[in-house]
Design a protein around this motif. Sequence first.
Motif, PDB file in Angstrom:
ATOM      1  N   UNK A   1      -8.799   3.802  -9.562  1.00  0.00           N
ATOM      2  CA  UNK A   1      -7.994   2.913 -10.394  1.00  0.00           C
ATOM      3  C   UNK A   1      -7.796   3.514 -11.785  1.00  0.00           C
ATOM      4  N   UNK A   2      -6.631   3.262 -12.379  1.00  0.00           N
ATOM      5  CA  UNK A   2      -6.316   3.744 -13.724  1.00  0.00           C
ATOM      6  C   UNK A   2      -6.176   2.554 -14.675  1.00  0.00           C
ATOM      7  N   UNK A   3      -6.082   2.809 -15.971  1.00  0.00           N
ATOM      8  CA  UNK A   3      -5.834   1.692 -16.895  1.00  0.00           C
ATOM      9  C   UNK A   3      -4.563   0.915 -16.542  1.00  0.00           C
ATOM     10  N   UNK A   4      -3.522   1.594 -16.038  1.00  0.00           N
ATOM     11  CA  UNK A   4      -2.292   0.888 -15.661  1.00  0.00           C
ATOM     12  C   UNK A   4      -2.539  -0.100 -14.524  1.00  0.00           C
ATOM     13  N   UNK A   5      -3.402   0.257 -13.599  1.00  0.00           N
ATOM     14  CA  UNK A   5      -3.753  -0.674 -12.520  1.00  0.00           C
ATOM     15  C   UNK A   5      -4.323  -1.966 -13.098  1.00  0.00           C
ATOM     16  N   UNK A   6      -5.109  -1.866 -14.141  1.00  0.00           N
ATOM     17  CA  UNK A   6      -5.793  -3.041 -14.670  1.00  0.00           C
ATOM     18  C   UNK A   6      -4.887  -3.953 -15.487  1.00  0.00           C
ATOM     19  N   UNK A   7      -3.821  -3.417 -16.086  1.00  0.00           N
ATOM     20  CA  UNK A   7      -3.014  -4.235 -16.994  1.00  0.00           C
ATOM     21  C   UNK A   7      -1.701  -4.715 -16.409  1.00  0.00           C
ATOM     22  N   UNK A   8      -1.253  -4.163 -15.303  1.00  0.00           N
ATOM     23  CA  UNK A   8       0.118  -4.397 -14.860  1.00  0.00           C
ATOM     24  C   UNK A   8       0.437  -5.879 -14.644  1.00  0.00           C
ATOM     25  N   UNK A   9      -0.485  -6.664 -14.181  1.00  0.00           N
ATOM     26  CA  UNK A   9      -0.194  -8.066 -13.950  1.00  0.00           C
ATOM     27  C   UNK A   9      -0.596  -8.988 -15.081  1.00  0.00           C
ATOM     28  N   UNK A  10      -1.423  -8.501 -15.984  1.00  0.00           N
ATOM     29  CA  UNK A  10      -1.964  -9.380 -17.020  1.00  0.00           C
ATOM     30  C   UNK A  10      -1.394  -9.156 -18.410  1.00  0.00           C
TER      31      UNK A  10
ATOM     32  N   UNK B   1      -1.051   1.086  -5.475  1.00  0.00           N
ATOM     33  CA  UNK B   1      -0.403   1.522  -6.712  1.00  0.00           C
ATOM     34  C   UNK B   1      -0.236   0.323  -7.644  1.00  0.00           C
ATOM     35  N   UNK B   2       0.087   0.569  -8.907  1.00  0.00           N
ATOM     36  CA  UNK B   2       0.398  -0.558  -9.795  1.00  0.00           C
ATOM     37  C   UNK B   2       1.537  -1.426  -9.243  1.00  0.00           C
ATOM     38  N   UNK B   3       2.527  -0.793  -8.610  1.00  0.00           N
ATOM     39  CA  UNK B   3       3.642  -1.543  -8.016  1.00  0.00           C
ATOM     40  C   UNK B   3       3.124  -2.499  -6.946  1.00  0.00           C
ATOM     41  N   UNK B   4       2.240  -2.028  -6.126  1.00  0.00           N
ATOM     42  CA  UNK B   4       1.669  -2.846  -5.059  1.00  0.00           C
ATOM     43  C   UNK B   4       0.895  -4.028  -5.643  1.00  0.00           C
TER      44      UNK B   4
ATOM     45  N   UNK C   1       3.685   1.881   1.166  1.00  0.00           N
ATOM     46  CA  UNK C   1       2.735   1.455   2.185  1.00  0.00           C
ATOM     47  C   UNK C   1       1.370   1.962   1.762  1.00  0.00           C
ATOM     48  N   UNK C   2       0.418   1.022   1.600  1.00  0.00           N
ATOM     49  CA  UNK C   2      -0.933   1.473   1.271  1.00  0.00           C
ATOM     50  C   UNK C   2      -1.662   1.802   2.562  1.00  0.00           C
ATOM     51  N   UNK C   3      -2.934   2.083   2.500  1.00  0.00           N
ATOM     52  CA  UNK C   3      -3.676   2.511   3.682  1.00  0.00           C
ATOM     53  C   UNK C   3      -3.994   1.364   4.630  1.00  0.00           C
ATOM     54  N   UNK C   4      -3.725   0.124   4.209  1.00  0.00           N
ATOM     55  CA  UNK C   4      -4.060  -1.028   5.034  1.00  0.00           C
ATOM     56  C   UNK C   4      -2.821  -1.712   5.594  1.00  0.00           C
ATOM     57  N   UNK C   5      -1.837  -1.954   4.773  1.00  0.00           N
ATOM     58  CA  UNK C   5      -0.688  -2.743   5.198  1.00  0.00           C
ATOM     59  C   UNK C   5       0.575  -2.318   4.466  1.00  0.00           C
ATOM     60  N   UNK C   6       1.708  -2.749   4.973  1.00  0.00           N
ATOM     61  CA  UNK C   6       2.979  -2.509   4.310  1.00  0.00           C
ATOM     62  C   UNK C   6       3.367  -3.763   3.557  1.00  0.00           C
ATOM     63  N   UNK C   7       3.858  -3.589   2.365  1.00  0.00           N
ATOM     64  CA  UNK C   7       4.263  -4.731   1.559  1.00  0.00           C
ATOM     65  C   UNK C   7       5.767  -4.687   1.374  1.00  0.00           C
ATOM     66  N   UNK C   8       6.436  -5.734   1.784  1.00  0.00           N
ATOM     67  CA  UNK C   8       7.874  -5.810   1.604  1.00  0.00           C
ATOM     68  C   UNK C   8       8.145  -6.804   0.486  1.00  0.00           C
TER      69      UNK C   8
ATOM     70  N   UNK D   1       3.188   5.934 -12.961  1.00  0.00           N
ATOM     71  CA  UNK D   1       3.471   4.625 -12.366  1.00  0.00           C
ATOM     72  C   UNK D   1       3.295   4.626 -10.851  1.00  0.00           C
ATOM     73  N   UNK D   2       3.166   5.792 -10.242  1.00  0.00           N
ATOM     74  CA  UNK D   2       2.994   5.890  -8.791  1.00  0.00           C
ATOM     75  C   UNK D   2       1.585   6.300  -8.378  1.00  0.00           C
TER      76      UNK D   2
END
Length: 186
Positions: free
Chosen positions: A106-115, A139-142, A166-173, A130-131
């Motif tokens: 995880x990066x700092x961008x992962x922690x702030x993207x939603x908050x 990813x932050x997008x996910x 697509x992450x390692x578990x599921x696809x997000x549409x 961003x990717x």
Amino acid sequence: MGLHGSSLRWFGTKRSEGDLDGKVSAWCKRSPSYDHNWTDLHYAASRGDLHKLNILLHSTDTDSCDRKDFYGKTPLYWAAYKGHRACMEQLIGHGADVNSQCKHGSTPLHTVIGLYPDCAILLIQHGADVNQSDKWGVTPMYLAACNGHLDGLRLLVHAGAVMAYRNKVTTLCWVASLGAWPTGTR
């Protein structure tokens, strides 16, 4: 509400030498030891103490900005996690790595993207990837999509983030949540 009376009742009412009272009171007087390899910079950044952070940054070497704790998290990561934008600006100004990853990727961008969108903008302006995915392919997008943070999604799209992932578990549409399909994805 809850248990009434003294919790010492669990140890009985008789007190004699050799019973647990001495051990319990000694244990209660000790504070727990949480050694996560934090430096003074970690503490100042996490608490949002800009004054102390500035003093520390000017009195230490530049490598200390990216010193990692037990979990691989830097002072910038903790400032981002708590939304302390001014502290983030100071750390970035002293050379902190905006793409530093913790043990889980995880990066700092992962922690702030939603908050904290203003903190996310700051990181992106200073070169945050961003990717970047973590160990699970998230990813932050996910993260923004899973949590319904449309402002974060728009911010990432404008910064050039990959739209379908697509992450390692599921696809997000999630693209439909923005109200329009990007060209060539249907």
